[in-house]
Design an enzyme around this catalytic site. Structure first.
Site, mmCIF file in Angstrom:
data_model
loop_
_atom_site.group_PDB
_atom_site.id
_atom_site.type_symbol
_atom_site.label_atom_id
_atom_site.label_comp_id
_atom_site.label_asym_id
_atom_site.label_seq_id
_atom_site.Cartn_x
_atom_site.Cartn_y
_atom_site.Cartn_z
ATOM 1 C CD GLU B 278 -3.264 0.456 2.077
ATOM 2 O OE1 GLU B 278 -4.271 -0.168 1.718
ATOM 3 O OE2 GLU B 278 -3.075 0.798 3.258
ATOM 4 C CD GLU B 281 -2.837 1.132 -4.394
ATOM 5 O OE1 GLU B 281 -2.833 0.299 -3.468
ATOM 6 O OE2 GLU B 281 -3.872 1.465 -5.004
ATOM 7 C CB CYS B 298 -7.303 -3.329 5.902
ATOM 8 S SG CYS B 298 -6.721 -1.719 6.298
ATOM 9 C CB SER B 318 -5.493 0.959 -1.330
ATOM 10 O OG SER B 318 -4.604 -0.124 -1.483
ATOM 11 C CE LYS B 357 -10.982 -8.145 7.801
ATOM 12 N NZ LYS B 357 -10.146 -7.752 6.655
ATOM 13 C CD GLU B 360 -11.770 -8.861 3.291
ATOM 14 O OE1 GLU B 360 -11.488 -9.330 4.406
ATOM 15 O OE2 GLU B 360 -11.196 -7.858 2.817
ATOM 16 C CD GLU B 365 -14.274 -9.547 -5.648
ATOM 17 O OE1 GLU B 365 -15.150 -10.356 -6.012
ATOM 18 O OE2 GLU B 365 -14.550 -8.507 -5.022
ATOM 19 C CB CYS B 502 -9.922 -4.476 14.475
ATOM 20 S SG CYS B 502 -9.528 -3.991 12.807
#
Ligand code: SF4
Ligand code: SF4
Ligand code: SF4
Ligand code: FES
Ligand code: FES
Lengths: 159, 573
Positions: B278, B281, B298, B318, B357, B360, B365, B502
């Site tokens: 990241e 990037e 994230c 990102s 999550k 996710e 993908e 979190c």
């Protein structure tokens, strides 16, 4: 979508509408389309910057809104005081049982929809049921079953 | 300061306090249901009623302002009788399901019933009948157990700015549901689980995968690999009687091995890897003119939020996968090859503080050739349950370390567990990458703490970087709207879906108050303070992974394994 046109027109009629315009807009949409479709609610939400869950919540709070298109035959059962006294509860129970739908719903074949209203201003004829604008007086559960049967056979004689 | 009297004892209150706040300051407990710390009172449940001398009836403490000279009684016979009646009424149409209930032992409603001496069914209401909604991969709703306190509706709207759920119908037919009473999976719910944390009953719970994980643990043909997120080791201790803020990293790793996981990896390792990718990037976007500000990626609730509500800003997110998904990807590629395993025989489980999550890992993908990178996600709560089912008490075990090749981590990676931590880790490494020097003081106080929105301007070489950190999507919404309106002084924005990050995730132990959440956060800072490896770019196992496998950050393999794409998402909103 053909439906959306009238919703657009209705929204144009409320420029700079705020949240307080929600109920009047929903009423107009229902008047134009017969019910509040998902597409219409989502579109109104976009215009008023209101989440769909909120609009659905508000709309279900009131009895006047329905969320399924009307059936070919729209059955309105009066649950006003006079009709109640004359046994409209039994009439309503019968309709729900025969058509297998609850107030606000439309039967799967699209033939019947059911609505409960408070006093149709015809208390002298209690209990009153109105099908597609036509009043039926002193309706008993038996009589109602006959009325529904007639609607059904009328529909099938068309095909 | 206001001087009051409660139960004959002198207490003090600040101006603007409610009676409840005044009583809490004085150490006097009053039961509440609908009250939510930090939000305006709604005053709907009446559980908090007290007697105030001179007032005509009982008053709700949560919404009644404290006044000088007020004399309050919190446990007169009338007060207690009223509260008991309220509980009895709530139970009148509630299923008697406690033995089979997900919240058994952790239920506010059953606690209240016990505390008020409810011993039999006094009111017999018609039981509410409504099917469970199990359509979501993250959240299960059981409307029959709902007591209509409204907290979930409020947290979803007022804290998260999502409004996936609301009250539907009225009177005895009222229930909480999504728009058009559809499944959660087609609603705009972003799976954060904040509603679970506030729900007093089992009406909202996570979709549990404990059974599935136990099944694969018992399958001899599978290599079951587990990763644990940075925020889990500082919160799971609460489930085993430790005080909030206790870090049991080593003991938890030992317990994970005891219940049968073959390898234990630390997601903080891929947090370090995320910083490498990241960070590169970001530098690329700044030097080559890519869309700015760049948003972190994230937090999966946040990703779904952008896809639904701000699709026009997707190019700013990102392309890095989250640390969980990066770990899954290197497990099923590098690790599989190193161990000579067919990726199909590896089951990759992750322990997360998060319900989103679960959504996710099921995104199509997030895998290759129909093999998902992460197979099952267990929340902190579910892991505690797995430990209990298997009779393993982490508190009694000697600490162990995580496994190679993904066991090393910097404390910067560990900081990912608190809001501001990704930014702090990124600044530490960006400083090094751009200047060749290490920062003199690693700790960046401005980025720490529970505040919902934090900003920082740092000089890195000749570049002044504008950084913003927001946690909770309500806060994110505000910032997004500023950016859409033309705000352009920011380069990098960290977004965490849950307030505080979190450590306060929707999968964390229940019944945690603000102090417990702060203690979890402090535990992460304490780890960082004494750690010997405090920057991601010095993680030697990450370096080795690049050398032996990935090549360089943003290289070809990185792109294939560690980066992803997003799409506009149509939902009922
Ligand atoms: S939600 Fe609470 S009171 Fe209701 S069945 Fe479950 S444990 Fe019992
Ligand atoms: S999980 Fe989050 S987004 Fe979904 S209903 Fe609950 S609070 Fe709202
Ligand atoms: S689902 Fe839980 S939080 Fe939401 S209204 Fe029902 S009981 Fe309250
Ligand atoms: S009450 Fe039914 S018509 Fe008046
Ligand atoms: S907690 Fe005070 S009214 Fe609900």
């Amino acid at each position: 979508m053909a439906d959306m046109k009238s919703v657009e027109t209705i929204l144009e009629g409320h420029p700079d509408a705020g949240r307080d315009h929600l109920i009047p807009i929903l009423q107009e949409v229902q008047a134009a389309e017969g019910y509040l479709s998902k597409a219409a609610i989502t579109r109104v939400g976009l215009a008023l910057d209101l989440p769909a869950s909120k609009i659905f919540g508000v709309a279900t709070f009131y009895n006047m809104f329905r969320f399924q298109p009307r059936g070919t035959y729209h059955v309105m059962v009066c649950r006003g005081t006079a009709c109640h006294v004359k046994g409209s509860k039994r009439v309503l129970d019968m309709v729900e049982k025969v058509l297998k739908i609850a107030p606000g719903e439309t039967s799967r074949d699209g033939l019947f929809s059911l609505e409960v209203v408070a006093c149709m201003g015809a208390c002298g004829l209690a209990p009153v049921v109105n099908v597609n604008g036509q009043f039926h007086a002193k309706v008993t559960p038996m009589k109602l079953q006959r009325i529904l049967e007639e609607c059904r056979s009328e529909e099938f004689s068309h095909v | 300061m206001l001087a009051l009297e409660a139960n004959g004892q002198k207490i003090e209150a600040r101006k603007g306090d409610t009676i409840l706040q005044a009583l809490q300051r004085g150490g006097i407990h009053v039961p509440t249901i609908c009250h939510m710390e930090g939000l305006l009172p709604s005053g709907t449940c009446r559980m908090c009623v007290v007697e105030v001398e001179g007032a005509p009836g009982l008053v709700p403490a949560c919404s009644f302002p404290a006044a000088d000279g007020m004399r309050i009684h919190t446990s007169t016979p009338t007060v207690l009788k009223t509260r008991k009646a309220i509980v009895e009424l709530l139970l009148s149409n509630h299923p008697d399901d406690c033995l089979y209930c997900a919240r058994n032992g952790k239920c506010d409603l059953s606690d209240l019933a016990r505390e008020h001496g409810v011993r039999n069914r006094v009111f017999r209401g018609l039981r509410k009948r409504k099917e469970k909604d199990i359509s979501s991969p993250s959240i299960v709703r059981d409307p029959e157990k709902c007591i209509l306190c409204g907290k979930c509706v409020r947290v979803c709207e007022e804290v998260q700015g999502v409004s996936a759920i609301d009250f539907i119908n009225r009177g005895s037919k009222a229930f909480v549901g999504t728009a058009f009473d559809e499944g959660m999976n087609v609603s705009c719910c972003i799976n954060c689980g904040q509603c679970i944390l506030v729900c007093p009953t089992a009406a909202l719970t996570e979709r549990s995968y404990v059974d599935e994980v136990m099944r694969v643990l018992a399958d001899p043909g599978k290599t079951v690999v587990v990763q644990h997120a940075p925020a889990v080791s500082v919160s799971i201790a609460e489930e085993f009687g430790f005080k909030p803020g206790t870090d049991i990293d080593g003991q938890m790793v030992a317990a994970l091995r005891r219940v049968g996981f073959h390898r234990v990896f630390d997601t903080s390792f891929t947090a370090d890897l995320t910083i490498m990718e990241e960070g590169s990037e970001l530098i690329q976007r700044i030097t080559q003119g890519g869309p700015l500000p760049m948003f972190t990626s994230c937090s999966p609730g946040w990703i779904k939020f952008v896809e639904q509500f701000y699709p026009e800003l997707l190019p700013n997110v990102s392309t890095c996968k989250s640390p969980q998904q990066m770990m899954g990807a290197v497990i099923k590629s590098f690790f599989a090859r190193r161990e000579n395993l067919d990726p199909k025989d590896i089951v990759s489980v992750s322990i997360m503080p998060c319900t989103a999550k679960k959504f996710e890992c099921a995104r199509p993908e997030m895998g290759r050739d129909y093999v998902p990178d992460v197979d099952y996600v267990l929340t902190t709560r579910e892991l505690a349950e797995l430990f209990r089912i298997k009779g393993v008490d982490p508190g009694t075990l000697a600490p162990e370390g995580a496994d190679t090749p993904f066991g090393e981590r910097s404390s910067a990676g560990k900081l990912f567990g608190a809001s501001g931590g990704v930014m702090e880790a990124a600044v530490r490494s960006a400083f090094f990458l751009l200047t060749g020097d290490e920062m003199k003081e690693y700790r960046i106080q401005d980025l720490r703490g529970m505040k919902g929105s934090k900003e920082l301007r740092v000089k890195v070489g000749d570049l002044e970087v504008g950084a913003a950190v927001v946690s909770s999507l309500g806060q994110a919404r505000k910032l997004m709207d500023e950016i859409k309106a033309g705000r352009s002084d920011l380069h990098f924005v960290e977004v965490m879906t849950c307030p505080g990050g979190c450590i306060n995730g929707g999968g964390q132990p229940l019944k945690a108050d603000l102090d417990s959440v702060k203690a979890r956060m402090a535990a992460l800072y304490a780890i960082d303070k004494t750690d010997t490896l405090r920057v991601s770019h010095r993680n030697s196992q990450v370096q080795r992974l690049y050398k032996e496998f990935l090549g360089k950050p943003l290289g070809h393999l990185s792109h294939q394994l560690l980066h992803t794409t997003y799409q506009k998402r149509e939902v009922l909103r």
